[in-house]
Write a protein that holds these residues in place. Structure first.
Motif, mmCIF file in Angstrom:
data_model
loop_
_atom_site.group_PDB
_atom_site.id
_atom_site.type_symbol
_atom_site.label_atom_id
_atom_site.label_comp_id
_atom_site.label_asym_id
_atom_site.label_seq_id
_atom_site.Cartn_x
_atom_site.Cartn_y
_atom_site.Cartn_z
ATOM 1 N N ASN A 1 -4.493 -3.296 4.644
ATOM 2 C CA ASN A 1 -4.963 -3.800 3.356
ATOM 3 C C ASN A 1 -6.354 -3.299 2.992
ATOM 4 N N ASN A 2 -7.082 -2.661 3.924
ATOM 5 C CA ASN A 2 -8.411 -2.179 3.560
ATOM 6 C C ASN A 2 -8.462 -0.660 3.391
ATOM 7 N N THR A 3 -7.288 -0.046 3.158
ATOM 8 C CA THR A 3 -7.342 1.387 2.845
ATOM 9 C C THR A 3 -7.958 1.548 1.464
ATOM 10 N N PRO A 4 -8.738 2.610 1.263
ATOM 11 C CA PRO A 4 -9.325 2.844 -0.052
ATOM 12 C C PRO A 4 -8.235 2.930 -1.100
ATOM 13 N N PRO A 5 -8.446 2.308 -2.285
ATOM 14 C CA PRO A 5 -7.368 2.213 -3.267
ATOM 15 C C PRO A 5 -6.821 3.570 -3.708
ATOM 16 N N LEU A 6 -7.694 4.604 -3.734
ATOM 17 C CA LEU A 6 -7.188 5.918 -4.138
ATOM 18 C C LEU A 6 -6.191 6.435 -3.117
ATOM 19 N N ARG A 7 -6.537 6.277 -1.835
ATOM 20 C CA ARG A 7 -5.638 6.737 -0.778
ATOM 21 C C ARG A 7 -4.348 5.927 -0.780
ATOM 22 N N LYS A 8 -4.488 4.621 -1.056
ATOM 23 C CA LYS A 8 -3.305 3.763 -1.084
ATOM 24 C C LYS A 8 -2.347 4.211 -2.182
ATOM 25 N N SER A 9 -2.892 4.464 -3.387
ATOM 26 C CA SER A 9 -1.998 4.899 -4.475
ATOM 27 C C SER A 9 -1.417 6.268 -4.205
ATOM 28 N N GLU A 10 -2.215 7.130 -3.538
ATOM 29 C CA GLU A 10 -1.681 8.458 -3.248
ATOM 30 C C GLU A 10 -0.467 8.363 -2.327
ATOM 31 N N ILE A 11 -0.578 7.510 -1.296
ATOM 32 C CA ILE A 11 0.535 7.375 -0.358
ATOM 33 C C ILE A 11 1.724 6.730 -1.040
ATOM 34 N N GLU A 12 1.456 5.753 -1.921
ATOM 35 C CA GLU A 12 2.568 5.122 -2.638
ATOM 36 C C GLU A 12 3.274 6.136 -3.536
ATOM 37 N N TYR A 13 2.486 7.032 -4.137
ATOM 38 C CA TYR A 13 3.091 8.047 -5.012
ATOM 39 C C TYR A 13 3.971 8.997 -4.213
ATOM 40 N N TYR A 14 3.449 9.457 -3.080
ATOM 41 C CA TYR A 14 4.237 10.326 -2.207
ATOM 42 C C TYR A 14 5.525 9.636 -1.790
ATOM 43 N N ALA A 15 5.389 8.326 -1.434
ATOM 44 C CA ALA A 15 6.570 7.585 -0.972
ATOM 45 C C ALA A 15 7.579 7.420 -2.105
ATOM 46 N N MET A 16 7.073 7.269 -3.338
ATOM 47 C CA MET A 16 7.971 7.179 -4.479
ATOM 48 C C MET A 16 8.736 8.480 -4.644
#
Lengths: 137, 184
Positions: free
Chosen positions: A71-86
């Motif tokens: 839960n403490n990953t930087p929000p940019l990195r979090k969205s990047e990983i979510e985008y890749y996963a999408m």
């Protein structure tokens, strides 16, 4: 032969339930312990990669089955990983804890912000976890 | 590593650490090859994790001279080659985007402003950001390929072919997002 047919029938019903829409369940305290236990089983019997660079590699290669983010990953990195996963059609689980806790849950003595499970082994983490999280927009 | 299928037969899967992966009815699904899975369970095709770095995909260049530019993957090399032992892709991208045009502009001005300057380059996957967009343009395989980089004349030819194809696509009005500069 009958054993094989039985297995295939079980698997068909399993796939059928997977394709049904899962209702978002109430987040109980049990969920946190659940995923820790399942993660431990994956660490013991499954195949996984820890770390941002390697999870991106597995996502690109289409090998990742589930991605877990602290839960403490930087929000940019979090969205990047979510985008890749999408793009890869892979489930993402937002772990209820920070990178220190996620590292501990994996049984490691270091921090881990992101991890990707490539083979769940004996664990049922792939089936149970994506059904409990809210569908991401 | 041996897979215990619950009967007397053992199937050797991968030669990793000596682990016994017990294959039960629950997880046999994941041990099957994706082709076999989609054959046995056609409904599960959507749940198979996909490789998405394929030709036609629009990517953003993350660094270097062309940082922030959009490009299309022409050919991807997922497992690398001997010269480049990492996943990489040959991309064709836009160096200079076409300028904005309005209705009040004359034909000559329109032509000048709709020009596209293009580039071809080989990039490591780590230096590309994939997007959900795709542009299906068929580049000539013998003009736009990896050997182009040894000879500057061949490279010029390839860039010209890419430029022509991009300008054609821009004039039809399709793939609008691709021809807009990414604002950052």
């Amino acid at each position: 032969m009958e054993v094989v047919i039985q297995m295939i029938l079980n698997l068909q019903s399993f796939v059928h339930t997977c394709s049904k829409k899962m209702v978002a369940q109430k987040k109980a305290k049990k969920t946190a312990d659940n995923i820790n236990a399942r993660l431990a089983l994956v660490m013991k019997t499954g195949e996984y990669v820890l770390g941002y660079k390697q999870t991106l590699k597995t996502l690109r290669a289409g090998l990742a089955k589930l991605v877990i983010i602290a839960n403490n990953t930087p929000p940019l990195r979090k969205s990047e990983i979510e985008y890749y996963a999408m793009l890869a059609k892979t489930g993402v689980h937002h772990y209820d804890g920070n990178n220190i806790e996620l590292g501990t849950a994996c049984g490691k003595y270091y921090r881990c912000c992101t991890l990707s499970i490539t083979n769940p082994g004996n664990s049922d983490i792939i089936r149970s976890m994506p059904s409990e999280q809210q569908p991401s927009s | 590593m041996y897979v215990d299928i619950g009967s007397d037969r053992f199937y050797k899967t991968s030669s990793s650490i000596f682990h016994t992966f017990r294959v039960t009815a629950n997880n046999l699904f994941y041990f099957l090859h994706p082709e076999v899975r989609s054959f046995l369970f056609p409904a599960s095709k959507s749940s198979i994790m996909g490789k998405f770095m394929k030709s036609g995909k629009v990517v953003l260049i993350l660094g270097g001279r062309f940082a922030g530019r959009k490009a299309v993957i022409v050919k991807n090399y997922d497992d690398g080659t001997n010269e480049r032992p990492y996943g990489h892709a040959l991309v064709a991208g836009i160096d200079r985007y076409p300028r904005k045009v309005t209705r009040s502009m004359g034909k000559k001005k329109l032509k000048q402003r709709s020009k596209v300057k293009s580039f071809v380059k080989v990039y490591n996957f780590n230096h590309l950001m994939p997007t959900r967009y795709s542009v299906d343009i068929n580049f000539e395989k013998n003009v736009v390929n990896k050997d182009v980089f040894r000879d500057p004349a061949l490279k010029k030819k390839a860039t010209r072919e890419v430029k022509a194809k991009f300008e054609d696509r821009y004039k039809t009005g399709k793939s609008k997002w691709f021809f807009q500069k990414l604002r950052f």
